[in-house]
Enzyme design. Structure first.
Site, PDB file in Angstrom:
ATOM      1  N   ASN A   1       0.870  -1.183   0.000  1.00 49.07           N
ATOM      2  CA  ASN A   1       0.000   0.000   0.000  1.00 49.07           C
ATOM      3  C   ASN A   1       0.902   1.227   0.000  1.00 49.07           C
ATOM      4  O   ASN A   1       2.131   1.098   0.078  1.00 49.07           O
ATOM      5  CB  ASN A   1      -0.975  -0.009   1.188  1.00 49.07           C
ATOM      6  CG  ASN A   1      -0.259  -0.073   2.513  1.00 49.07           C
ATOM      7  OD1 ASN A   1       0.675   0.693   2.759  1.00 49.07           O
ATOM      8  ND2 ASN A   1      -0.666  -0.981   3.379  1.00 49.07           N
TER       9      ASN A   1
ATOM     10  N   GLY B   1      -2.877  -9.477   3.567  1.00 46.03           N
ATOM     11  CA  GLY B   1      -2.663 -10.225   2.327  1.00 46.03           C
ATOM     12  C   GLY B   1      -1.203 -10.545   2.083  1.00 46.03           C
ATOM     13  O   GLY B   1      -0.451 -10.876   3.007  1.00 46.03           O
ATOM     14  N   VAL B   2      -0.806 -10.432   0.844  1.00 48.72           N
ATOM     15  CA  VAL B   2       0.556 -10.809   0.461  1.00 48.72           C
ATOM     16  C   VAL B   2       1.594  -9.898   1.128  1.00 48.72           C
ATOM     17  O   VAL B   2       2.700 -10.331   1.468  1.00 48.72           O
ATOM     18  CB  VAL B   2       0.692 -10.858  -1.084  1.00 48.72           C
ATOM     19  CG1 VAL B   2       0.627  -9.480  -1.722  1.00 48.72           C
ATOM     20  CG2 VAL B   2       1.953 -11.597  -1.494  1.00 48.72           C
ATOM     21  N   ASP B   3       1.231  -8.646   1.338  1.00 50.30           N
ATOM     22  CA  ASP B   3       2.116  -7.678   1.991  1.00 50.30           C
ATOM     23  C   ASP B   3       2.475  -8.157   3.404  1.00 50.30           C
ATOM     24  O   ASP B   3       3.663  -8.205   3.789  1.00 50.30           O
ATOM     25  CB  ASP B   3       1.371  -6.335   2.038  1.00 50.30           C
ATOM     26  CG  ASP B   3       2.247  -5.143   2.354  1.00 50.30           C
ATOM     27  OD1 ASP B   3       3.469  -5.310   2.467  1.00 50.30           O
ATOM     28  OD2 ASP B   3       1.697  -4.032   2.479  1.00 50.30           O
TER      29      ASP B   3
ATOM     30  N   SER C   1      -3.393  -6.048  -6.834  1.00 52.52           N
ATOM     31  CA  SER C   1      -4.695  -5.351  -6.749  1.00 52.52           C
ATOM     32  C   SER C   1      -5.941  -6.239  -6.790  1.00 52.52           C
ATOM     33  O   SER C   1      -7.052  -5.714  -6.678  1.00 52.52           O
ATOM     34  CB  SER C   1      -4.844  -4.264  -7.832  1.00 52.52           C
ATOM     35  OG  SER C   1      -4.027  -3.151  -7.545  1.00 52.52           O
ATOM     36  N   THR C   2      -5.797  -7.559  -6.969  1.00 50.90           N
ATOM     37  CA  THR C   2      -7.017  -8.380  -7.099  1.00 50.90           C
ATOM     38  C   THR C   2      -7.496  -8.970  -5.776  1.00 50.90           C
ATOM     39  O   THR C   2      -8.461  -9.738  -5.762  1.00 50.90           O
ATOM     40  CB  THR C   2      -6.835  -9.524  -8.123  1.00 50.90           C
ATOM     41  OG1 THR C   2      -5.886 -10.460  -7.620  1.00 50.90           O
ATOM     42  CG2 THR C   2      -6.397  -8.991  -9.468  1.00 50.90           C
ATOM     43  N   GLY C   3      -6.848  -8.627  -4.668  1.00 56.10           N
ATOM     44  CA  GLY C   3      -7.299  -9.082  -3.352  1.00 56.10           C
ATOM     45  C   GLY C   3      -8.176  -8.011  -2.729  1.00 56.10           C
ATOM     46  O   GLY C   3      -9.250  -7.678  -3.255  1.00 56.10           O
ATOM     47  N   VAL C   4      -7.695  -7.447  -1.637  1.00 55.01           N
ATOM     48  CA  VAL C   4      -8.431  -6.398  -0.923  1.00 55.01           C
ATOM     49  C   VAL C   4      -8.745  -5.203  -1.832  1.00 55.01           C
ATOM     50  O   VAL C   4      -9.784  -4.554  -1.673  1.00 55.01           O
ATOM     51  CB  VAL C   4      -7.617  -5.949   0.312  1.00 55.01           C
ATOM     52  CG1 VAL C   4      -8.203  -4.705   0.955  1.00 55.01           C
ATOM     53  CG2 VAL C   4      -7.560  -7.068   1.342  1.00 55.01           C
ATOM     54  N   TYR C   5      -7.896  -4.916  -2.821  1.00 53.27           N
ATOM     55  CA  TYR C   5      -8.103  -3.756  -3.695  1.00 53.27           C
ATOM     56  C   TYR C   5      -9.158  -3.991  -4.779  1.00 53.27           C
ATOM     57  O   TYR C   5      -9.494  -3.068  -5.529  1.00 53.27           O
ATOM     58  CB  TYR C   5      -6.778  -3.290  -4.308  1.00 53.27           C
ATOM     59  CG  TYR C   5      -5.910  -2.504  -3.328  1.00 53.27           C
ATOM     60  CD1 TYR C   5      -6.303  -2.293  -2.011  1.00 53.27           C
ATOM     61  CD2 TYR C   5      -4.689  -1.958  -3.735  1.00 53.27           C
ATOM     62  CE1 TYR C   5      -5.508  -1.576  -1.119  1.00 53.27           C
ATOM     63  CE2 TYR C   5      -3.887  -1.243  -2.851  1.00 53.27           C
ATOM     64  CZ  TYR C   5      -4.300  -1.050  -1.545  1.00 53.27           C
ATOM     65  OH  TYR C   5      -3.516  -0.333  -0.683  1.00 53.27           O
TER      66      TYR C   5
HETATM   67  P1  ADP Z   1      -4.094  -5.976  -3.042  1.00 51.69           P
HETATM   68  O1  ADP Z   1      -4.281  -5.082  -1.840  1.00 51.69           O
HETATM   69  O2  ADP Z   1      -3.095  -5.412  -4.039  1.00 51.69           O
HETATM   70  O3  ADP Z   1      -5.385  -6.402  -3.649  1.00 51.69           O
HETATM   71  P2  ADP Z   1      -3.792  -8.549  -1.622  1.00 51.69           P
HETATM   72  O4  ADP Z   1      -2.617  -8.999  -0.839  1.00 51.69           O
HETATM   73  O5  ADP Z   1      -5.071  -8.311  -0.891  1.00 51.69           O
HETATM   74  O6  ADP Z   1      -3.313  -7.249  -2.452  1.00 51.69           O
HETATM   75  O7  ADP Z   1      -4.091  -9.617  -2.769  1.00 51.69           O
HETATM   76  C1  ADP Z   1      -3.315  -9.744  -3.931  1.00 51.69           C
HETATM   77  C2  ADP Z   1      -3.214 -11.217  -4.290  1.00 51.69           C
HETATM   78  O8  ADP Z   1      -2.171 -11.814  -3.501  1.00 51.69           O
HETATM   79  C3  ADP Z   1      -4.468 -12.053  -4.030  1.00 51.69           C
HETATM   80  O9  ADP Z   1      -4.668 -12.933  -5.136  1.00 51.69           O
HETATM   81  C4  ADP Z   1      -4.083 -12.848  -2.778  1.00 51.69           C
HETATM   82  O10 ADP Z   1      -4.777 -14.084  -2.716  1.00 51.69           O
HETATM   83  C5  ADP Z   1      -2.626 -13.073  -3.048  1.00 51.69           C
HETATM   84  N1  ADP Z   1      -1.768 -13.532  -1.934  1.00 51.69           N
HETATM   85  C6  ADP Z   1      -1.978 -13.491  -0.597  1.00 51.69           C
HETATM   86  N2  ADP Z   1      -0.929 -14.043   0.057  1.00 51.69           N
HETATM   87  C7  ADP Z   1      -0.042 -14.470  -0.889  1.00 51.69           C
HETATM   88  C8  ADP Z   1       1.216 -15.144  -0.873  1.00 51.69           C
HETATM   89  N3  ADP Z   1       1.818 -15.490   0.257  1.00 51.69           N
HETATM   90  N4  ADP Z   1       1.817 -15.417  -2.080  1.00 51.69           N
HETATM   91  C9  ADP Z   1       1.249 -15.057  -3.242  1.00 51.69           C
HETATM   92  N5  ADP Z   1       0.068 -14.420  -3.327  1.00 51.69           N
HETATM   93  C10 ADP Z   1      -0.572 -14.138  -2.166  1.00 51.69           C
END
Ligand code: ADP
Length: 169
Positions: A24, A32-34, A117-121
């Site tokens: 972010n 999420g991934v962050d 961007s396809t998760g929470v965003y």
């Molecule tokens: P954003 O805020 O950009 O949408 P998110 O983290 O919410 O980011 O989601 C982005 C993508 O990363 C989603 O498809 C989520 O399922 C995926 N994700 C979450 N954890 C991991 C991980 N450890 N490795 C790879 N992808 C992940």
């Protein structure tokens, strides 16, 4: 040989020169991934990110990978989906392009991306996959440094969307 593929897995586990973090704009961690990347990298990553004082959407910043198998982490805030008429497509392409540019400048041959961007965003998945794959393909055509890019998809639905896009291109 330039190569682009999708795999299903956890981006914190992949052995590449650079992984990209869907961050972010604070660059100070989130869900999420962050969150997963910060947990796996350890506190050194947070300390390194403090120096940037944030990052605008679509731009990118690079740090070391600390405890991750990847040498570097490239942090990019993707756009939050607000209906599609607020520059979201262009900003998402910028996130991929600027991340690859930083990878190139740091001599990274192998790069792994999450689905930015396809998760929470809430960016629509098929549309995001199309933008990601076309932007990466365009970059690989001219790069002398980046040779392999992996889309690391956390769930089967995301994996299927990127697989489909890679095959259709
Ligand atoms: P954003 O805020 O950009 O949408 P998110 O983290 O919410 O980011 O989601 C982005 C993508 O990363 C989603 O498809 C989520 O399922 C995926 N994700 C979450 N954890 C991991 C991980 N450890 N490795 C790879 N992808 C992940």
């Amino acid at each position: 040989m330039h190569q682009l593929k999708a795999i299903q897995g956890d981006i914190t586990q992949v052995h590449v020169d650079a992984i990209v973090n869907a961050a972010n704009t604070t660059l100070l961690g989130g869900g999420g991934v962050d969150g997963a990347i910060h947990r796996a990298a350890g506190p050194g990553l947070y300390a390194a990110c403090l120096q940037f004082h944030g990052c605008p959407t679509g731009e990118a910043r690079i740090t070391h990978g600390f405890r991750l198998p990847a040498k570097y982490v490239i942090h990019t805030p993707g756009p939050i989906w607000h209906g599609g008429n607020n520059g979201e497509d262009k900003l998402l392409a910028n996130s991929y392009r600027n991340s690859l540019q930083l990878a190139e400048e740091n001599d990274c041959h192998t790069v792994a991306f999450p689905s930015i961007s396809t998760g929470v965003y809430a960016f629509p998945l098929a549309r995001a996959a199309h933008i990601a794959i076309t932007t990466i393909r365009d970059f690989l055509k001219t790069s002398q440094v980046v040779a392999e890019v992996e889309m690391v998809c956390f769930d089967p639905t995301t994996y299927a969307a990127y697989q489909r896009e890679i095959k259709e291109e």
